[in-house]
Scaffold this motif. Structure first.
Motif, PDB file in Angstrom:
ATOM      1  N   ILE A   9       0.843  -1.197   0.000  1.00 47.61           N
ATOM      2  CA  ILE A   9       0.000   0.000   0.000  1.00 47.61           C
ATOM      3  C   ILE A   9       0.877   1.245   0.000  1.00 47.61           C
ATOM      4  CG2 ILE A   9      -1.662   1.335   1.381  1.00 47.61           C
ATOM      5  CD1 ILE A   9      -2.794  -1.454   2.286  1.00 47.61           C
ATOM      6  N   ASP A  10       1.886   1.256   0.900  1.00 48.14           N
ATOM      7  CA  ASP A  10       2.770   2.427   0.974  1.00 48.14           C
ATOM      8  C   ASP A  10       3.527   2.628  -0.326  1.00 48.14           C
ATOM      9  OD1 ASP A  10       2.022   3.069   3.470  1.00 48.14           O
ATOM     10  OD2 ASP A  10       3.722   2.091   4.474  1.00 48.14           O
ATOM     11  N   ARG A  11       4.054   1.523  -0.839  1.00 45.65           N
ATOM     12  CA  ARG A  11       4.941   1.648  -1.996  1.00 45.65           C
ATOM     13  C   ARG A  11       4.173   2.032  -3.258  1.00 45.65           C
ATOM     14  NH1 ARG A  11       8.120  -3.512  -2.539  1.00 45.65           N
ATOM     15  NH2 ARG A  11       8.185  -3.135  -0.313  1.00 45.65           N
ATOM     16  N   TYR A  12       2.980   1.504  -3.414  1.00 46.51           N
ATOM     17  CA  TYR A  12       2.288   1.725  -4.681  1.00 46.51           C
ATOM     18  C   TYR A  12       1.101   2.686  -4.555  1.00 46.51           C
ATOM     19  CZ  TYR A  12       5.386  -1.947  -5.996  1.00 46.51           C
ATOM     20  OH  TYR A  12       6.520  -2.656  -6.215  1.00 46.51           O
ATOM     21  N   PHE A  13       0.146   2.376  -3.706  1.00 45.19           N
ATOM     22  CA  PHE A  13      -1.099   3.149  -3.731  1.00 45.19           C
ATOM     23  C   PHE A  13      -0.948   4.529  -3.095  1.00 45.19           C
ATOM     24  CE2 PHE A  13      -2.261  -1.355  -3.782  1.00 45.19           C
ATOM     25  CZ  PHE A  13      -2.651  -1.386  -5.097  1.00 45.19           C
ATOM     26  N   ALA A  14      -0.105   4.623  -2.053  1.00 42.71           N
ATOM     27  CA  ALA A  14       0.063   5.916  -1.395  1.00 42.71           C
ATOM     28  C   ALA A  14       1.096   6.779  -2.120  1.00 42.71           C
ATOM     29  CB  ALA A  14       0.460   5.708   0.067  1.00 42.71           C
ATOM     30  N   ALA A  15       1.592   6.313  -3.252  1.00 44.54           N
ATOM     31  CA  ALA A  15       2.706   7.003  -3.915  1.00 44.54           C
ATOM     32  C   ALA A  15       2.259   8.053  -4.930  1.00 44.54           C
ATOM     33  CB  ALA A  15       3.603   5.974  -4.604  1.00 44.54           C
ATOM     34  N   GLN A  16       0.956   8.260  -5.078  1.00 40.85           N
ATOM     35  CA  GLN A  16       0.511   9.255  -6.067  1.00 40.85           C
ATOM     36  C   GLN A  16       1.003  10.642  -5.663  1.00 40.85           C
ATOM     37  OE1 GLN A  16      -3.760   9.709  -6.532  1.00 40.85           O
ATOM     38  NE2 GLN A  16      -3.531  10.767  -8.500  1.00 40.85           N
ATOM     39  N   GLU A  97       4.965  -7.493  -7.861  1.00 37.54           N
ATOM     40  CA  GLU A  97       5.322  -6.074  -7.717  1.00 37.54           C
ATOM     41  C   GLU A  97       5.491  -5.369  -9.057  1.00 37.54           C
ATOM     42  OE1 GLU A  97       7.463  -4.612  -4.590  1.00 37.54           O
ATOM     43  OE2 GLU A  97       7.084  -6.309  -3.261  1.00 37.54           O
ATOM     44  N   ASP A  98       6.006  -6.109 -10.032  1.00 36.32           N
ATOM     45  CA  ASP A  98       6.171  -5.502 -11.361  1.00 36.32           C
ATOM     46  C   ASP A  98       4.791  -5.156 -11.928  1.00 36.32           C
ATOM     47  OD1 ASP A  98       7.586  -4.816 -13.813  1.00 36.32           O
ATOM     48  OD2 ASP A  98       6.581  -6.599 -14.644  1.00 36.32           O
ATOM     49  N   TRP A  99       3.846  -6.066 -11.769  1.00 34.84           N
ATOM     50  CA  TRP A  99       2.472  -5.833 -12.249  1.00 34.84           C
ATOM     51  C   TRP A  99       1.873  -4.620 -11.540  1.00 34.84           C
ATOM     52  CZ3 TRP A  99      -2.548  -5.333 -10.720  1.00 34.84           C
ATOM     53  CH2 TRP A  99      -3.549  -5.529 -11.678  1.00 34.84           C
ATOM     54  N   LEU A 100       2.041  -4.577 -10.190  1.00 32.94           N
ATOM     55  CA  LEU A 100       1.457  -3.477  -9.410  1.00 32.94           C
ATOM     56  C   LEU A 100       2.041  -2.128  -9.799  1.00 32.94           C
ATOM     57  CD1 LEU A 100       1.148  -4.912  -5.814  1.00 32.94           C
ATOM     58  CD2 LEU A 100      -0.665  -3.840  -7.169  1.00 32.94           C
ATOM     59  N   GLU A 101       3.351  -2.117 -10.019  1.00 32.32           N
ATOM     60  CA  GLU A 101       3.995  -0.853 -10.368  1.00 32.32           C
ATOM     61  C   GLU A 101       3.456  -0.330 -11.701  1.00 32.32           C
ATOM     62  OE1 GLU A 101       8.211  -0.836  -9.978  1.00 32.32           O
ATOM     63  OE2 GLU A 101       8.374   1.102 -11.019  1.00 32.32           O
ATOM     64  N   ARG A 102       3.307  -1.234 -12.637  1.00 30.64           N
ATOM     65  CA  ARG A 102       2.822  -0.806 -13.951  1.00 30.64           C
ATOM     66  C   ARG A 102       1.323  -0.490 -13.906  1.00 30.64           C
ATOM     67  NH1 ARG A 102       4.993  -5.544 -17.337  1.00 30.64           N
ATOM     68  NH2 ARG A 102       4.145  -4.446 -19.140  1.00 30.64           N
ATOM     69  N   PHE A 103       0.572  -1.264 -13.157  1.00 32.52           N
ATOM     70  CA  PHE A 103      -0.861  -0.973 -12.987  1.00 32.52           C
ATOM     71  C   PHE A 103      -1.040   0.437 -12.418  1.00 32.52           C
ATOM     72  CE2 PHE A 103      -4.515  -0.827 -10.112  1.00 32.52           C
ATOM     73  CZ  PHE A 103      -5.554  -1.198 -10.948  1.00 32.52           C
ATOM     74  N   CYS A 104      -0.288   0.736 -11.339  1.00 31.25           N
ATOM     75  CA  CYS A 104      -0.397   2.069 -10.725  1.00 31.25           C
ATOM     76  C   CYS A 104       0.110   3.152 -11.668  1.00 31.25           C
ATOM     77  CB  CYS A 104       0.360   2.116  -9.397  1.00 31.25           C
ATOM     78  SG  CYS A 104      -0.518   1.235  -8.106  1.00 31.25           S
ATOM     79  N   GLY A 105       1.109   2.827 -12.470  1.00 30.18           N
ATOM     80  CA  GLY A 105       1.622   3.796 -13.454  1.00 30.18           C
ATOM     81  C   GLY A 105       0.507   4.237 -14.398  1.00 30.18           C
ATOM     82  N   GLY A 106      -0.225   3.264 -14.928  1.00 32.26           N
ATOM     83  CA  GLY A 106      -1.328   3.580 -15.850  1.00 32.26           C
ATOM     84  C   GLY A 106      -2.466   4.292 -15.142  1.00 32.26           C
ATOM     85  N   LEU A 107      -2.767   3.828 -13.935  1.00 29.57           N
ATOM     86  CA  LEU A 107      -3.855   4.425 -13.159  1.00 29.57           C
ATOM     87  C   LEU A 107      -3.543   5.883 -12.813  1.00 29.57           C
ATOM     88  CD1 LEU A 107      -6.458   4.030 -11.389  1.00 29.57           C
ATOM     89  CD2 LEU A 107      -4.944   3.328  -9.545  1.00 29.57           C
ATOM     90  N   PHE A 108      -2.352   6.122 -12.285  1.00 28.01           N
ATOM     91  CA  PHE A 108      -2.020   7.476 -11.823  1.00 28.01           C
ATOM     92  C   PHE A 108      -1.785   8.443 -12.987  1.00 28.01           C
ATOM     93  CE2 PHE A 108      -0.403   5.581  -7.583  1.00 28.01           C
ATOM     94  CZ  PHE A 108      -1.670   5.689  -7.043  1.00 28.01           C
ATOM     95  N   TYR A 114      -6.677  14.107 -14.842  1.00 27.79           N
ATOM     96  CA  TYR A 114      -8.024  14.587 -14.532  1.00 27.79           C
ATOM     97  C   TYR A 114      -8.143  15.086 -13.096  1.00 27.79           C
ATOM     98  CZ  TYR A 114      -9.605  13.260 -19.110  1.00 27.79           C
ATOM     99  OH  TYR A 114      -9.768  13.197 -20.466  1.00 27.79           O
ATOM    100  N   ASN A 115      -6.988  15.284 -12.434  1.00 22.83           N
ATOM    101  CA  ASN A 115      -6.986  15.825 -11.073  1.00 22.83           C
ATOM    102  C   ASN A 115      -7.790  14.946 -10.111  1.00 22.83           C
ATOM    103  OD1 ASN A 115      -6.175  17.732  -9.171  1.00 22.83           O
ATOM    104  ND2 ASN A 115      -7.978  19.013  -9.496  1.00 22.83           N
ATOM    105  N   VAL A 116      -7.610  13.642 -10.245  1.00 27.05           N
ATOM    106  CA  VAL A 116      -8.299  12.667  -9.400  1.00 27.05           C
ATOM    107  C   VAL A 116      -7.302  12.090  -8.395  1.00 27.05           C
ATOM    108  CG1 VAL A 116      -9.430  10.398  -9.352  1.00 27.05           C
ATOM    109  CG2 VAL A 116      -9.983  12.035 -11.167  1.00 27.05           C
ATOM    110  N   GLN A 117      -7.627  12.198  -7.110  1.00 26.36           N
ATOM    111  CA  GLN A 117      -6.743  11.634  -6.096  1.00 26.36           C
ATOM    112  C   GLN A 117      -7.305  10.318  -5.569  1.00 26.36           C
ATOM    113  OE1 GLN A 117      -5.416  14.335  -3.025  1.00 26.36           O
ATOM    114  NE2 GLN A 117      -4.575  12.648  -1.779  1.00 26.36           N
ATOM    115  N   LEU A 118      -6.437   9.299  -5.526  1.00 25.12           N
ATOM    116  CA  LEU A 118      -6.801   8.020  -4.907  1.00 25.12           C
ATOM    117  C   LEU A 118      -6.737   8.216  -3.394  1.00 25.12           C
ATOM    118  CD1 LEU A 118      -7.426   4.962  -5.485  1.00 25.12           C
ATOM    119  CD2 LEU A 118      -4.976   4.558  -5.164  1.00 25.12           C
ATOM    120  N   VAL A 119      -7.877   8.027  -2.716  1.00 20.88           N
ATOM    121  CA  VAL A 119      -7.948   8.388  -1.292  1.00 20.88           C
ATOM    122  C   VAL A 119      -8.132   7.176  -0.381  1.00 20.88           C
ATOM    123  CG1 VAL A 119      -8.797  10.708  -1.755  1.00 20.88           C
ATOM    124  CG2 VAL A 119     -10.443   8.835  -1.417  1.00 20.88           C
ATOM    125  N   GLY A 120      -8.234   5.968  -0.942  1.00 20.17           N
ATOM    126  CA  GLY A 120      -8.389   4.806  -0.085  1.00 20.17           C
ATOM    127  C   GLY A 120      -8.702   3.574  -0.889  1.00 20.17           C
ATOM    128  N   GLY A 121      -8.857   2.454  -0.163  1.00 26.59           N
ATOM    129  CA  GLY A 121      -9.171   1.220  -0.852  1.00 26.59           C
ATOM    130  C   GLY A 121      -8.990   0.022   0.035  1.00 26.59           C
TER     131      GLY A 121
END
Ligand code: ADP
Ligand code: MG
Length: 326
Positions: A9-16, A97-108, A114-121
């Motif tokens: 979570i820290d490494r990927y989702f909270a990294a935006q 981790e490679d999948w997650l990093e790239r998934f978050c890359g595309g998502l973020f 569009y100025n959208v912040q990921l705030v939880g999950g």
């Protein structure tokens, strides 16, 4: 889950990098604390993508991250909302981790645009990848574009060129061959749909009804007709077909793909005739084309007609997860 859940979570989702001022507390606590603007409707939508149902499990993870958000932003666009926040529930068979990093890359990449912040999950382990994303946005009361406002005489419009994503799916299942020149374009239309946010906002006060096209233009227009208790006459020779679509399929198949292919994430909307000049002027500054394809009728049902007035028969209106007629 295990301690590694928290490092993920820290490494990927909270990294935006993006931080909105209306997020008082984002990822890291039990809940997010958000400050919706006073006097606006909070617009909420959620979509789930299941591996090998909505995307190929082996597909580019950046594209999957993009699409998980894009399909939700497309729902906000269809309501005329401006996006703000997202939450993400992710079920994964393994912590790749490679999948997650790239998934978050595309998502973020899309979220930041569009100025959208990921705030939880929530992050859980399960037998197959399931991605549920919820998006939140705002619209002033009375200005949301709903499905129930179409009236007889209104023009019917569609953004972009429907059918391209359906062509990509047909090609993936061996039902079409795309010439080299168009392959990247067609793939991007399936994997990287662009939510029509600016277009949706521009349609506030202009469109009488709107929907985003996810399951096929004919089927999704049918939802407007049902909710508005009206019918429609679609002039199918007016459908805006992309050069990629007409180069890859015969004319009849191209029309059927544009009407029923699905996964387009274009907007289909209606507008009263007296607003058509204002609408067409607004659309000149859009990133995509906007085409009038028919008119709303008092008589219920969807009629597809050719330029010569003859009827066009469509066996399948679009995609339905439970009827098996996908
Ligand atoms: P809890 O067990 O209290 O529900 P979690 O351990 O699931 O909390 O999550 C810790 C924090 O990380 C929370 O703020 C949660 O919103 C966030 N979070 C967990 N998974 C994700 C995810 N996939 N995307 C975004 N935020 C997430
Ligand atoms: Mg949890």
């Amino acid at each position: 889950m295990s301690t590694s859940e928290f490092s993920l979570i820290d490494r990927y989702f909270a990294a935006q990098k993006l931080h909105r001022s209306d997020v008082a507390l984002g990822i890291g606590d039990d809940c997010a604390l958000l400050l919706p603007p006073a006097g606006q409707h909070l617009v909420v939508t959620l979509d789930t993508l299941v591996a090998d149902v909505h995307f190929f499990a082996a597909a580019d993870p950046e594209g999957i991250g993009h699409k998980a958000l894009a399909v939700n932003l497309s729902d906000l666009a269809s309501m005329g909302a401006i996006p703000a926040w997202a939450t993400l529930a992710l079920t994964l068979p393994k912590a790749d981790e490679d999948w997650l990093e790239r998934f978050c890359g595309g998502l973020f990449a899309l979220a930041d645009r569009y100025n959208v912040q990921l705030v939880g999950g929530d992050t859980t382990h399960g037998p197959t990848t399931v991605i549920t994303l919820q998006a939140h946005g705002f619209v002033p009361p009375g200005l949301a574009l709903r499905r129930d406002g179409a009236r007889p005489g209104d023009g019917i419009y569609v953004t972009g060129t429907p059918g391209d994503a359906g062509l990509a799916l047909a090609a993936a299942f061996g039902g079409a061959t795309i010439i080299a020149e168009f392959q990247a374009y067609v793939r991007a239309r399936l994997e990287r749909p662009e939510p029509r946010i600016a277009e949706g906002v521009a349609l506030r006060g202009l469109a009488s009804a709107a929907i985003d096209v996810s399951d096929g233009l004919a089927q999704d227009l049918g939802h407007i007709l049902e909710r508005s208790a009206v019918g429609a006459r679609l002039e199918i020779d007016r459908l805006p077909l992309s050069p990629a679509l007409t180069a890859s399929l015969d004319w009849d198949s191209a029309l059927r793909t544009a009407l029923a292919g699905g996964d387009d994430y274009e907007l289909c909307f209606t507008a009263p005739l007296e607003r058509s000049a204002q609408l067409e002027a607004a659309a000149t500054s859009w990133d995509c084309r906007c085409t009038r394809i028919g008119a709303i009728t008092a008589e219920p049902g969807l009629r597809l007609v050719r330029a010569d007035g003859s009827a066009f028969h469509l066996e399948r209106l679009g995609y339905d997860h439970f009827s098996g007629s996908g």
